[in-house]
Enzyme design. Structure first.
Site, PDB file in Angstrom:
ATOM      1  N   ASP A  66       0.790  -1.243   0.000  1.00  0.00           N
ATOM      2  CA  ASP A  66       0.000   0.000   0.000  1.00  0.00           C
ATOM      3  C   ASP A  66       0.825   1.299   0.000  1.00  0.00           C
ATOM      4  O   ASP A  66       1.779   1.425   0.779  1.00  0.00           O
ATOM      5  CB  ASP A  66      -0.872   0.082   1.259  1.00  0.00           C
ATOM      6  CG  ASP A  66      -1.517  -1.232   1.624  1.00  0.00           C
ATOM      7  OD1 ASP A  66      -1.378  -2.203   0.868  1.00  0.00           O
ATOM      8  OD2 ASP A  66      -2.148  -1.291   2.685  1.00  0.00           O
ATOM      9  N   TRP A 125       1.612  -0.770   9.977  1.00  0.00           N
ATOM     10  CA  TRP A 125       0.733  -0.954   8.826  1.00  0.00           C
ATOM     11  C   TRP A 125       0.211   0.396   8.331  1.00  0.00           C
ATOM     12  O   TRP A 125       0.614   1.450   8.812  1.00  0.00           O
ATOM     13  CB  TRP A 125      -0.408  -1.912   9.207  1.00  0.00           C
ATOM     14  CG  TRP A 125       0.058  -3.335   9.345  1.00  0.00           C
ATOM     15  CD1 TRP A 125       1.346  -3.785   9.451  1.00  0.00           C
ATOM     16  CD2 TRP A 125      -0.773  -4.499   9.405  1.00  0.00           C
ATOM     17  NE1 TRP A 125       1.369  -5.151   9.556  1.00  0.00           N
ATOM     18  CE2 TRP A 125       0.089  -5.620   9.541  1.00  0.00           C
ATOM     19  CE3 TRP A 125      -2.151  -4.718   9.375  1.00  0.00           C
ATOM     20  CZ2 TRP A 125      -0.401  -6.925   9.621  1.00  0.00           C
ATOM     21  CZ3 TRP A 125      -2.643  -6.012   9.447  1.00  0.00           C
ATOM     22  CH2 TRP A 125      -1.771  -7.100   9.578  1.00  0.00           C
ATOM     23  N   SER A 126      -0.752   0.328   7.426  1.00  0.00           N
ATOM     24  CA  SER A 126      -1.117   1.522   6.653  1.00  0.00           C
ATOM     25  C   SER A 126      -1.735   2.645   7.469  1.00  0.00           C
ATOM     26  O   SER A 126      -2.280   2.432   8.555  1.00  0.00           O
ATOM     27  CB  SER A 126      -2.063   1.131   5.527  1.00  0.00           C
ATOM     28  OG  SER A 126      -1.311   0.459   4.557  1.00  0.00           O
TER      29      SER A 126
HETATM   30  N1  DQQ Z   1      -2.162  -3.732   3.944  1.00  0.00           N
HETATM   31  C1  DQQ Z   1      -3.589  -3.832   3.945  1.00  0.00           C
HETATM   32  C2  DQQ Z   1      -3.973  -2.890   5.045  1.00  0.00           C
HETATM   33  C3  DQQ Z   1      -2.914  -3.098   6.046  1.00  0.00           C
HETATM   34  C4  DQQ Z   1      -1.693  -3.262   5.214  1.00  0.00           C
HETATM   35  C5  DQQ Z   1      -4.199  -3.510   2.634  1.00  0.00           C
HETATM   36  C6  DQQ Z   1      -0.702  -4.229   5.782  1.00  0.00           C
HETATM   37  O1  DQQ Z   1      -5.246  -3.159   5.561  1.00  0.00           O
HETATM   38  O2  DQQ Z   1      -2.796  -2.009   6.938  1.00  0.00           O
HETATM   39  O3  DQQ Z   1      -3.461  -3.994   1.558  1.00  0.00           O
HETATM   40  O4  DQQ Z   1       0.444  -4.281   4.970  1.00  0.00           O
END
Ligand code: DQQ
Length: 582
Positions: A66, A125-126
């Protein structure tokens, strides 16, 4: 220098082959515990690796997913992204960081945010960036804590006089938002905070993606000081049976799109509509709705007919996920970033040493009818254009094929428009053909029709054994025979002789009236990516392909018409320079 190429058009007829079936694979970040620290022993990028792109964003090696927290600060664009510093599959996730002055050329920096504290020790994470009043950037991201719960954390730049924002400090109050028994939030499905926006009461709001009883949920939180966040009684939005909603995005767009201008996330009022986008964990597809947001009551109502289910609108009908927008205050535009994942398996990703790229950043505005968004590659990309090959208006007779010569067909920017003068041969659209992807799979590039298929064979081998076909078909509407329905397809079934990849065919209906409008197609071709914009950006499809014959100098580009009716084509094709990326 521009080169006229009417003499360079080559002409021939083709006999058509069979159509191919659909193979739908779920290509996403599956967890491969045993591979998370597997990478090439070499520290160098694979210079000769044929699938590396020339102008799409990617680090030299390893896994990326992401786009995170895009922002502009002191004239510098920042892109953070999910990155595995130790391997080619998803895992060990940090926020890698690159900056640019033009959104085209990028320099790398040290990871901005990486696991270091109990509240993010198992992953960063994102999340998103918010520019606070006074111009200070803030990053809110999901940390995976010691107990493997998803919690929301805040970080600030260490040194505001550094335009590269190279170091980030996690505040000691973290985590700011946690799942608790009291708030009944699923601790393994609570992530990806949006950019925050200020309401009329001067309180901040943000949304976090979640899952509750199989429903997708966008929990709304409010805060007076950006530190203490309180969950609102009602989510901003939710949808039954949708599964986990990842990477929500919520932003305003001007109703009057004529200027192409975007607005800051904290904008509301009668002159804007609000877009709500989610990434569906279960299907790896994204949907968005357009609606009205009442910031005093925090009520969001999608317009009638605007749905985030299967028949809903998508930014991109191909490989494009976990996207995020930001407001570019330097150029007053909203820019969309999205992750293009691989269509190959981890074994081949390990062999090539990397996995994942970012799509070309796109400006995003509301369409003039207010019913959908329109996207276009950022104008800066055009500075990579070199040799222009003009395609003078010519008639592509039924079942014909022409090669475009004089361009680097593996790295090119194509802008063409098609014109049709006789619609009588258009096939009637069967009322059961409601799913454009299935329709494109049934009627691939090699299936003859009346009006279409016509379009491009990109990343093609000379003999067309390999090609990624991006094309249109025009149908008569079944309920109004004076109306026409335009189908745009990206057919990957012959993209590679290698049978081990996902070759799903993609499709979208394009809201263009071919009776009165030209039907345009722009395709950004980049070795293993064909990113296409139909109907001036009303429908976008990104294909991720791995040709074995159509590599570098052996790559060809053709315009074709396999319909029985003639179509006119005109436009330009540019060779593109290689961008300096990381
Ligand atoms: N990738 C997901 C998100 C998460 C992240 C979406 C983890 O929900 O935060 O591709 O790498």
């Amino acid at each position: 220098m521009a080169m006229m190429i009417s003499s360079l058009w080559q002409f021939c007829f083709l006999s058509l082959a069979l159509s191919y079936g659909v193979v739908e694979l779920q290509a996403s970040h599956h967890v491969h515990d045993n591979l998370q620290t597997t990478q090439l022993t070499s520290t160098q990028p694979q210079a000769k690796e044929p699938y590396r792109t020339g102008y799409h964003f990617q680090p030299p090696k390893n896994w990326i997913n992401d786009p995170n927290g895009p922002l502009i600060y002191k004239g510098i664009y920042h892109l953070f992204y999910q990155y595995n510093p130790k391997g080619v599959v998803w895992g060990n996730i940090v926020w890698a960081h690159s900056t640019s002055t033009d959104l085209v050329n990028w320099i790398p920096h040290e990871a901005a945010i990486y696991p270091s504290q109990p509240f993010d020790i198992n992953g960063c994470w994102s999340g998103s960036a918010t520019i606070l009043p006074g111009g200070k950037p803030a990053i809110l991201y999901t940390g995976i804590n010691r107990q493997h719960q998803q919690v929301q954390n805040l970080a600030f730049p260490k040194n505001l006089s550094d335009p590269f924002l190279s170091e980030w400090i996690k505040i000691p109050q973290n985590p700011l938002i946690s799942p608790t028994l009291a708030n009944q939030i699923n601790a393994t499905a609570f992530r990806d905070p949006t950019t925050a926006w200020l309401g009329p009461d001067k309180h901040w709001r943000l949304v976090i993606g979640s899952l509750r009883n199989q429903a997708g949920v966008a929990y709304l939180y409010r805060s007076k000081d950006f530190l203490y966040w309180v969950k609102a009684k009602h989510p901003l939005h939710s949808q039954k049976k949708a599964g986990m909603w990842e990477c929500p995005d919520f932003f305003p767009v001007l109703k009057d799109s004529s200027t192409g201008v975007g607005v800051d996330t904290s904008t509301y009022g009668p002159h804007v509509k609000h877009v709500f986008k989610i990434s569906l964990n279960d299907t790896r597809k994204e949907y968005y709705v357009i609606g009205t947001y009442n910031p005093s009551k925090d009520i969001y109502i999608p317009d009638e007919g605007s749905v985030e289910s299967d028949s809903g609108l998508r930014y991109d009908y191909g490989k494009f996920y976990a996207s995020k927008t930001f407001f570019d205050s330097a150029k007053n535009r909203r820019i969309l970033w999205g992750w293009i994942n691989e269509s190959s398996n981890p074994k081949s990703d390990i062999r090539k040493g990397w996995s994942g790229l970012q799509a070309i950043p796109r400006t995003i505005v509301l369409d003039k009818f207010g019913k959908q968004l329109v996207q276009w590659p950022v104008v800066e990309l055009e500075k990579l254009r070199t040799t222009e090959v003009k395609l003078p208006s010519i008639v592509l007779k039924g079942e014909s094929l022409r090669e475009v010569l004089g361009v680097t067909a593996a790295q090119a920017d194509v802008e063409v428009a098609f014109e049709i003068s006789d619609f009588r041969k258009a096939e009637a659209l069967d009322p059961s053909w409601i799913n454009p992807q299935i329709l494109c799979s049934k009627k691939g590039a090699s299936v003859k029709g009346g009006l279409g298929p016509f379009g491009l064979f990109a990343l093609a081998s000379k003999d067309l054994k390999e090609n990624t076909a991006v094309f249109y078909r025009i149908f008569k509407s079944h309920n109004n025979y004076n109306k026409y329905v335009v189908l745009m397809c990206s057919d990957q079934s012959r993209s590679s002789l290698n049978q081990h990849n996902d070759k799903t065919t993609y499709g979208a209906f394009v809201n263009v009236d071919p009776l009165h409008e030209k039907l345009s197609l722009r395709s950004l071709i980049d070795h293993s990516i064909v990113e296409s914009f139909g109907g001036e950006g009303k429908a976008c499809i990104t294909a991720r392909v791995y040709p074995t014959l159509a590599v570098d100098g052996d790559t060809h580009l053709y315009a074709f018409n396999y319909g029985s009716e003639s179509v006119k084509i005109a436009g330009s094709v540019w060779s593109l320079k290689t961008a300096k990326i990381n």
